[in-house]
Design an enzyme around this catalytic site. Structure first.
Site, mmCIF file in Angstrom:
data_model
loop_
_atom_site.group_PDB
_atom_site.id
_atom_site.type_symbol
_atom_site.label_atom_id
_atom_site.label_comp_id
_atom_site.label_asym_id
_atom_site.label_seq_id
_atom_site.Cartn_x
_atom_site.Cartn_y
_atom_site.Cartn_z
ATOM 1 N N HIS A 196 -7.759 -5.250 -7.539
ATOM 2 C CA HIS A 196 -7.582 -4.445 -6.328
ATOM 3 C C HIS A 196 -8.841 -4.522 -5.471
ATOM 4 O O HIS A 196 -9.814 -3.787 -5.712
ATOM 5 C CB HIS A 196 -7.300 -2.995 -6.719
ATOM 6 C CG HIS A 196 -6.632 -2.183 -5.647
ATOM 7 N ND1 HIS A 196 -5.355 -2.432 -5.203
ATOM 8 C CD2 HIS A 196 -7.076 -1.117 -4.923
ATOM 9 C CE1 HIS A 196 -5.033 -1.565 -4.273
ATOM 10 N NE2 HIS A 196 -6.062 -0.747 -4.071
ATOM 11 N N ARG A 249 0.802 -1.219 0.000
ATOM 12 C CA ARG A 249 0.000 0.000 0.000
ATOM 13 C C ARG A 249 0.834 1.268 0.000
ATOM 14 O O ARG A 249 0.608 2.153 -0.819
ATOM 15 C CB ARG A 249 -0.934 0.009 1.221
ATOM 16 C CG ARG A 249 -1.952 1.148 1.185
ATOM 17 C CD ARG A 249 -2.902 1.062 2.365
ATOM 18 N NE ARG A 249 -3.633 -0.188 2.402
ATOM 19 C CZ ARG A 249 -4.497 -0.540 3.346
ATOM 20 N NH1 ARG A 249 -4.720 0.301 4.345
ATOM 21 N NH2 ARG A 249 -5.129 -1.690 3.319
ATOM 22 N N TYR A 260 -18.445 10.584 -14.863
ATOM 23 C CA TYR A 260 -18.443 11.727 -15.759
ATOM 24 C C TYR A 260 -17.111 11.913 -16.491
ATOM 25 O O TYR A 260 -17.041 12.694 -17.443
ATOM 26 C CB TYR A 260 -18.743 13.020 -14.993
ATOM 27 C CG TYR A 260 -20.103 13.015 -14.330
ATOM 28 C CD1 TYR A 260 -21.258 12.897 -15.092
ATOM 29 C CD2 TYR A 260 -20.235 13.143 -12.956
ATOM 30 C CE1 TYR A 260 -22.506 12.898 -14.486
ATOM 31 C CE2 TYR A 260 -21.471 13.152 -12.345
ATOM 32 C CZ TYR A 260 -22.606 13.019 -13.112
ATOM 33 O OH TYR A 260 -23.842 13.010 -12.520
#
Length: 750
Positions: free
Chosen positions: A86, A40, A130
């Site tokens: 993931h 991470r 979007y």
């Protein structure tokens, strides 16, 4: 031979197992810490990517979002990456994707975005439904060769697919784009750098494997931020940071002065420090203005459009622009510190803090490993193709027999292998070939392909067998990369410059607010001081308190510093702008500075930068002191001349000249060269003149070629030329002799 075996009791029949809480917590926290560090927070030193970024790029490649292809919805990318690679929230994946696309966050963006991906003001991006995205050319370089067995793959979290453990990385992404991350007990902070400089350093490192980080700094100047700015750290600080892998860089905004007519001007900021949101920056500056903590600034305006343009209006036209900006750098995020903590995963699993040379070594070694694995993979492909071509060339001469065997035999593969002595691979290749293609086979075309593959195979074998050839190949790839992202390109041009910041002590905001005006400083014999407006030549009309009288008056300016010399050898500093006005009697100097009881004010004069002063005690000991070294910054003053009681500091006069004339109370005069006196900032000094009785009366430093001058009690000026001073010229610490005719009876040079 015996060994100890720990016997573990089976769990009870009810399925409940007793576990020590301390052991369970330690084991689980350690697992969490390792997971955070490995998967991470820390980037891999080879490709400079964390797992989430690597999975995004690989997932986008599988979606065929190469440069130049049509964009696809970010939601599609996020969904595929989350579902296949993931197993975390879509917000985390989308935030990582957005950062890869922001040209103000990534020096070399890996994702090309279409839509609202946020801005430098700090506004967030639009939702992933979007926006659209595809890979950039830089990302393509990171993925180049991934299908050629150049890197290892591992099973995905659910075992249904595979993902790369590292990318081939034909681009030095670790240092080029940098990284930020916080793990458990460790963190990483790597600023971005210029790729062309990294390529030059890597080429030098390949030819000089033992090169140090200091040597590589001849190529890598330092960070190169996407938002530009100016780094104001010195070369020593930068070199130490890159040597150890830990440090930081002070980054300032880029600004310039714009004249607005009639003597007015504004300061315009065009670049702000890296990772500073412009909206938050201006908001905090506005708060400081409201709190009146920026006395030199009247207003701030954000006139930014596509480019940054922040306008600062000064309080008055007399404000110095550099001083105003220094105040802003000190109090706002127009100057920020970018930390360097080159903590990365080496070999994909070991956290280490690397220096510049070690970080580049990890990348170039990885590129060589990728080259070797790619070459071996290509050899395997060529070997299989040559085997197929060999079979096709064998059957080419008897195609009719091949067709007959395929049509008539129940087991055509075995018959083909027996009839033409083919391998199973060759037989399968013939059977898999369409009849139309089989009939169109041409012997010359097959032999041409075979010859080309054999030549390529020989080249690959030579490459694998020669370490020098491998490094030459890697160097050639790096040179091509430098051409693509060289200084002449828009993306490769360096954006961050370097400069030296003025010393913090040089900035005095209170002094900067003072308007420069002429004044006359008046000091009385009892130590009262005041400042008259303008340069007053006639001081005869001045009034003093009681039986006090004028001691000295001198012209200066409100921006000047006034030096006060006390008899105990201390020197104090007063701001001329803070002196009391001339309408009254002024104020005692003692209430402005902490002069010791019993110590008298010996001299008061304006501080002149670069000037040198001769200091002497009553018993004739002294030295020359630079005025810049004796300015005090506190009320307690600065001890300059160390005085042994009962002696006191008697003189402090300008030391401009090549000879010193000193006269004692015994009316003896001696002249000696100034080179015989030491120059120091503090001390007892040396003997200037020897006395049997009394002490020093006055001293003067002059140029011998101009002669020695003095004023008598009537105000007339006397000058004795150099040739007439021969009998008084001697050495330091001599007693001297009676002065020339006409020397004042008060033993003062006037």
């Amino acid at each position: 031979m015996f060994c100890m075996v720990k016997v573990i009791d089976p769990p009870p029949e009810n399925g409940i197992e007793n576990v020590e809480l301390k052991d369970a917590l330690e084991r689980r926290y350690l697992d969490y810490a390792l997971s955070t560090i490995m998967h991470r927070a820390l980037p891999d030193a080879r490709d400079g990517l964390k797992p989430v970024h690597r999975r995004i790029l690989y997932g986008m490649r599988l979606l065929r979002l190469d440069p130049g292809t049509p964009f696809k919805k970010s939601a599609k990318v996020v969904g595929d990456v989350m579902g296949s690679f993931h197993p975390h929230g879509d917000t985390a994946i989308y935030d990582a994707l957005v950062r890869l696309a922001q040209d103000f966050s990534s020096r070399y963006p890996l994702v090309e975005g279409q839509g609202n991906f946020g801005n430098i003001d700090g506004d967030g991006p639009a939702a992933h439904r979007y926006t659209e995205a595809r890979l950039t050319e830089v990302a393509r370089l990171l993925l180049t060769g991934i299908d050629n067995d150049t890197v290892d793959f591992r099973p995905t979290y659910d075992g249904s697919d595979e993902e790369p453990t590292v990318l081939p990385a034909a681009f030095p992404n670790l240092l080029a784009n940098g990284a930020q991350g916080i793990a458990v007990g460790m963190a990483t902070s790597i600023p971005p750098h210029n790729v062309a400089e990294l390529c030059d350093a890597s080429l030098y490192l390949i030819t000089h494997p033992k090169a140090t980080s200091e040597q590589l700094l001849n190529f890598v100047k330092g960070p190169d931020f996407p938002t530009g700015g100016i780094i104001v750290d010195g070369p020593t600080t930068i070199a130490e940071a890159y040597r150890t892998g830990r440090g930081g860089f002070r980054v300032r905004a880029r600004w310039h002065r714009e004249d607005t007519g009639r003597g007015t001007w504004v300061a315009v900021v065009t670049e702000i420090p890296y990772m500073v949101p412009k909206g938050r920056l201006i908001e905090k500056i506005a708060d400081l203005l409201n709190e009146k903590k920026l006395p030199l600034v009247a207003d701030v305006r954000d006139e930014s459009a596509a480019d940054v343009r922040i306008v600062f209006e000064p309080r008055s036209r007399t404000v110095d622009d550099a001083v105003m900006m220094e105040s802003l750098f000190r109090l706002t995020e127009l100057e920020s510190r970018i930390p360097l903590n080159l903590n990365v995963l080496t070999a994909g699993r070991v956290p280490r803090v690397l220096g510049l040379a070690e970080a580049l070594r990890e990348w170039v070694d990885h590129r060589r490993d990728v080259l070797q694995r790619g070459a071996n993979h290509r050899l395997g492909v060529i070997g299989r193709r040559l085997e197929v071509l060999g079979g096709l060339l064998i059957v080419y001469l008897d195609l009719d027999r091949v067709i007959r065997i395929i049509r008539e035999e129940d087991e055509p593969k075995g018959e083909l292998m027996r009839a033409f002595e083919l391998t199973e691979i060759q037989a399968n290749a013939i059977l898999d070939t369409r009849l139309r293609a089989l009939r169109k086979l041409e012997e010359m075309e097959l032999k041409r392909e075979q010859s080309g593959l054999i030549a390529e195979k020989d080249e690959l074998l030579a490459l694998i067998g020669s370490e020098r050839a491998q490094w030459n190949k890697v160097s050639a790839e790096i040179r091509d990369l430098r051409k693509t992202f060289g200084p002449a390109t828009a993306l490769g041009k360096r954006r961050t410059d370097y400069a030296e910041a003025p010393e913090a002590a040089a900035l005095d905001l209170a002094e900067a607010m003072v308007e420069r005006e002429p004044i006359t400083v008046v000091v009385s014999e009892k130590g009262w001081i005041r400042a008259l407006k303008g340069h007053v030549a006639d001081t005869g009309a001045l009034q003093f308190k009681g039986d006090d009288r004028l001691a000295i008056a001198f012209p200066t300016e409100t921006t000047a510093k006034i030096l006060v010399v006390a008899g105990n050898g201390k020197i104090f500093t007063l701001d001329a702008a803070k002196l009391p006005g001339g309408r009254g009697f002024g104020d005692p100097i003692r209430i402005m500075v902490d002069i010791d009881e019993g110590a008298e004010v010996v001299a008061t004069f304006p501080y002149r930068p670069g000037e040198k002063l001769l200091l002497s005690t009553t018993d004739g000991r002294g030295f020359v002191a630079p005025a810049d070294d004796i300015v005090a910054n506190t009320r307690k003053g600065k001890q300059v001349l160390v005085v042994d009681a009962p002696a006191k500091l008697a003189l402090c006069v300008p030391a401009e000249g090549d000879h010193v004339a000193i006269v004692g109370q015994n009316r003896k005069l001696v002249i000696f060269p100034t080179v015989q006196m030491p120059e120091m900032s503090r001390g007892k000094g040396v003997r200037l003149q020897r006395y049997r009785d009394g002490g020093v009366s006055d001293a003067k430093v002059f140029n011998l070629a101009d002669g020695l001058t003095w004023k008598d009690t009537s105000g007339r000026t006397w000058t004795v030329i150099a040739t007439d001073l021969t009998e008084w010229i001697g050495n330091r610490a001599e007693a001297g002799r009676l002065p020339p005719k006409g020397f004042p009876r008060n033993n003062k040079f006037g």
